[in-house]
Design a protein around this motif. Structure first.
Motif, PDB file in Angstrom:
ATOM      1  N   UNK A 207      74.991  46.553  -3.868  1.00  0.00           N
ATOM      2  CA  UNK A 207      74.958  46.512  -5.317  1.00  0.00           C
ATOM      3  C   UNK A 207      74.764  45.067  -5.770  1.00  0.00           C
ATOM      4  N   UNK A 208      73.771  44.853  -6.578  1.00  0.00           N
ATOM      5  CA  UNK A 208      73.526  43.523  -7.115  1.00  0.00           C
ATOM      6  C   UNK A 208      74.433  43.265  -8.302  1.00  0.00           C
ATOM      7  N   UNK A 209      74.865  42.024  -8.426  1.00  0.00           N
ATOM      8  CA  UNK A 209      75.692  41.619  -9.564  1.00  0.00           C
ATOM      9  C   UNK A 209      74.792  41.002 -10.626  1.00  0.00           C
ATOM     10  N   UNK A 210      75.345  40.814 -11.802  1.00  0.00           N
ATOM     11  CA  UNK A 210      74.586  40.219 -12.898  1.00  0.00           C
ATOM     12  C   UNK A 210      74.143  38.806 -12.522  1.00  0.00           C
ATOM     13  N   UNK A 211      72.979  38.407 -13.001  1.00  0.00           N
ATOM     14  CA  UNK A 211      72.489  37.057 -12.757  1.00  0.00           C
ATOM     15  C   UNK A 211      73.409  36.041 -13.421  1.00  0.00           C
ATOM     16  N   UNK A 212      73.500  34.881 -12.774  1.00  0.00           N
ATOM     17  CA  UNK A 212      74.255  33.772 -13.354  1.00  0.00           C
ATOM     18  C   UNK A 212      73.318  32.580 -13.495  1.00  0.00           C
ATOM     19  N   UNK A 213      73.742  31.606 -14.258  1.00  0.00           N
ATOM     20  CA  UNK A 213      72.976  30.371 -14.384  1.00  0.00           C
ATOM     21  C   UNK A 213      73.571  29.353 -13.415  1.00  0.00           C
ATOM     22  N   UNK A 214      72.823  28.300 -13.123  1.00  0.00           N
ATOM     23  CA  UNK A 214      73.275  27.301 -12.159  1.00  0.00           C
ATOM     24  C   UNK A 214      74.642  26.738 -12.528  1.00  0.00           C
ATOM     25  N   UNK A 215      74.902  26.530 -13.808  1.00  0.00           N
ATOM     26  CA  UNK A 215      76.190  25.967 -14.221  1.00  0.00           C
ATOM     27  C   UNK A 215      77.356  26.844 -13.774  1.00  0.00           C
ATOM     28  N   UNK A 216      77.164  28.168 -13.713  1.00  0.00           N
ATOM     29  CA  UNK A 216      78.214  29.059 -13.204  1.00  0.00           C
ATOM     30  C   UNK A 216      78.447  28.791 -11.714  1.00  0.00           C
ATOM     31  N   UNK A 217      77.385  28.714 -10.941  1.00  0.00           N
ATOM     32  CA  UNK A 217      77.505  28.443  -9.513  1.00  0.00           C
ATOM     33  C   UNK A 217      78.127  27.074  -9.264  1.00  0.00           C
ATOM     34  N   UNK A 218      77.774  26.088 -10.070  1.00  0.00           N
ATOM     35  CA  UNK A 218      78.266  24.724  -9.878  1.00  0.00           C
ATOM     36  C   UNK A 218      79.782  24.627 -10.044  1.00  0.00           C
ATOM     37  N   UNK A 219      80.399  25.601 -10.671  1.00  0.00           N
ATOM     38  CA  UNK A 219      81.857  25.605 -10.825  1.00  0.00           C
ATOM     39  C   UNK A 219      82.576  25.949  -9.527  1.00  0.00           C
TER      40      UNK A 219
END
Length: 112
Positions: free
Chosen positions: A1-13
């Motif tokens: 199951x794929x999750x909703x896309x995030x932006x780079x700033x979310x990953x950077x946290x």
């Protein structure tokens, strides 16, 4: 199951660092089979995790490099304070295997 896309700033946290397993203890009180695992992050100190990685023998994990999320708040698991999340994935046999670098990476190094 794929999750909703995030932006780079979310990953950077998410702070992911490489650590070396120092100790692996049985965790009898855990709901699912697990170990208490101490991981050394060099200049960032040592932290503990409750990890469902019992497909390994405890002695085989000691000294292994592992990728861990280190900036989540501690979580109380059956009376044990789990401070980090050791990253892993299921292999084709369905066993959880830790994510480990294929090269010798300095402990405490950030994953990006």
């Amino acid at each position: 199951m794929e999750k909703a896309q995030i932006v780079y700033d979310d990953f950077a946290k998410v702070e992911i660092r490489i650590g070396r397993v120092l100790a692996v203890l049985p965790f009898e009180r855990a709901r699912h089979p697990a170990y208490k695992v101490e991981v050394d992050f060099g200049p960032f100190g040592r932290k503990w995790s409750s990890a469902q990685i019992t497909s390994y023998k405890a002695d085989d994990l000691i000294g292994q490099l592992v990728a861990c999320v280190v900036n989540m708040p501690p979580r109380n698991i059956a009376g044990f304070n789990s401070e980090i999340l050791i990253l892993g994935a299921r292999d084709t046999a369905g066993e959880v295997k830790v994510l480990t670098p294929t090269h010798n990476i300095q402990v405490g190094e950030a994953v990006f």
